[in-house]
Write a protein that holds these residues in place. Structure first.
Motif, short mmCIF file in Angstrom:
data_model
loop_
_atom_site.label_atom_id
_atom_site.label_comp_id
_atom_site.label_asym_id
_atom_site.label_seq_id
_atom_site.Cartn_x
_atom_site.Cartn_y
_atom_site.Cartn_z
N ALA A 185 44.60 61.16 41.84
CA ALA A 185 43.43 60.61 42.95
C ALA A 185 42.32 61.51 42.77
O ALA A 185 42.46 62.70 42.58
N PHE A 186 41.21 61.06 43.23
CA PHE A 186 40.05 61.59 43.00
C PHE A 186 39.65 62.26 44.40
O PHE A 186 38.75 62.00 45.24
N SER A 187 40.48 63.26 44.72
CA SER A 187 40.07 64.08 46.03
C SER A 187 40.83 65.44 45.66
O SER A 187 41.73 65.92 44.96
N ALA A 188 40.22 66.64 46.32
CA ALA A 188 40.78 68.01 46.25
C ALA A 188 42.19 68.04 46.53
O ALA A 188 42.93 68.73 45.85
N GLN A 189 42.64 67.52 47.77
CA GLN A 189 44.04 67.65 48.13
C GLN A 189 45.02 67.00 47.18
O GLN A 189 46.16 67.71 46.69
N ALA A 190 44.50 65.69 46.75
CA ALA A 190 45.40 65.05 45.75
C ALA A 190 45.30 65.63 44.31
O ALA A 190 46.57 65.75 43.79
N VAL A 191 44.46 66.34 44.01
CA VAL A 191 44.50 67.07 42.58
C VAL A 191 45.35 68.30 42.91
O VAL A 191 46.22 68.49 41.90
N ARG A 192 45.48 69.06 43.77
CA ARG A 192 46.18 70.19 43.80
C ARG A 192 47.74 69.77 43.99
O ARG A 192 48.44 70.28 43.38
N GLN A 193 47.95 68.90 44.83
CA GLN A 193 49.35 68.10 44.86
C GLN A 193 49.72 67.71 43.68
O GLN A 193 50.98 68.02 43.30
N ALA A 194 49.09 66.77 42.86
CA ALA A 194 49.36 66.44 41.79
C ALA A 194 49.73 67.50 40.58
O ALA A 194 50.66 67.23 39.76
N LEU A 195 48.86 68.39 40.59
CA LEU A 195 49.12 69.79 39.73
C LEU A 195 50.28 70.43 40.07
O LEU A 195 51.03 70.67 39.14
N ALA A 196 50.66 70.58 41.16
CA ALA A 196 51.78 71.34 41.59
C ALA A 196 53.03 70.44 41.25
O ALA A 196 53.84 70.88 40.76
N ALA A 197 53.13 69.15 41.46
CA ALA A 197 54.06 68.50 41.26
C ALA A 197 54.34 68.31 39.57
O ALA A 197 55.37 68.31 39.12
N ALA A 198 53.28 68.07 38.69
CA ALA A 198 53.60 68.07 37.28
C ALA A 198 54.02 69.33 36.84
O ALA A 198 54.92 69.71 35.87
N LEU A 199 53.70 70.59 37.50
CA LEU A 199 54.22 71.80 36.89
C LEU A 199 55.70 72.12 37.28
O LEU A 199 56.30 72.82 36.64
N ALA A 200 55.76 71.46 38.33
CA ALA A 200 57.33 71.42 39.08
C ALA A 200 58.41 70.79 37.89
O ALA A 200 59.59 71.10 38.04
N ALA A 201 57.72 69.75 37.21
CA ALA A 201 58.52 68.90 36.60
C ALA A 201 58.95 69.54 35.22
O ALA A 201 58.19 70.42 34.76
N SER A 202 59.66 69.11 34.52
CA SER A 202 60.26 69.75 33.21
C SER A 202 58.96 69.28 32.09
O SER A 202 58.49 68.06 32.30
N PRO A 203 58.71 70.04 31.42
CA PRO A 203 57.76 69.55 30.17
C PRO A 203 58.27 68.58 29.18
O PRO A 203 59.13 68.39 29.31
N GLN A 204 57.23 67.90 28.79
CA GLN A 204 57.51 66.61 28.00
C GLN A 204 57.19 67.07 26.55
O GLN A 204 56.54 67.90 26.34
N GLU A 205 57.67 66.01 25.74
CA GLU A 205 57.35 66.02 24.39
C GLU A 205 55.70 65.58 24.29
O GLU A 205 55.39 64.54 24.76
N GLU A 206 54.86 66.30 23.23
CA GLU A 206 53.24 65.89 23.39
C GLU A 206 53.52 64.51 22.53
O GLU A 206 54.22 64.14 21.67
N PRO A 207 52.61 63.60 23.13
CA PRO A 207 52.52 62.22 22.32
C PRO A 207 52.01 62.46 21.10
O PRO A 207 51.39 63.28 20.59
#
Length: 112
Positions: A90-112
């Motif tokens: 979502a377009f907000s500072a808090q949402a950006v930081r949370q989404a970034l942390a969540a994505a980095l905590a997940a396992s890497p994916q294969e590039e499209p």
């Protein structure tokens, strides 16, 4: 935290050589939402160790095709030169930081 330009010719080499976290924004100059994200992300991630990259898909159409982009802006997250995920928030500072942390905590994916 300035934006670094990417094109389809230097895309892979630049990201492979980039240590740490890199966030690639795919956009176009006439995209209002893209301009908003470009203006805000450097401020919202100022305290994060994130390199910001920008690919103009109007000029780098091969990247738009490669990543199957239909809506802009779109974001790809890399860590230590390896694709981690297509990223969204979502377009907000808090949402950006949370989404970034969540994505980095997940396992890497294969590039499209």
């Amino acid at each position: 935290m300035p934006w670094q330009a990417l094109d389809e010719f230097g895309f892979d080499a630049a990201l492979a050589a980039a240590p740490g976290v890199s966030l690639v924004m795919f956009g176009q100059p006439h995209c209002g939402a893209c301009r908003g994200w470009q203006a805000q992300l450097p401020q919202w991630l100022a305290e994060q160790a994130v390199q910001l990259w920008y690919a103009d898909v109007a000029r780098a159409q091969a990247l738009a095709h490669r990543f199957e982009l239909f809506q802009l802006p779109a974001f790809a997250l890399y860590r230590d030169g390896q694709f981690h995920a297509m990223w969204q928030s979502a377009f907000s500072a808090q949402a950006v930081r949370q989404a970034l942390a969540a994505a980095l905590a997940a396992s890497p994916q294969e590039e499209p």
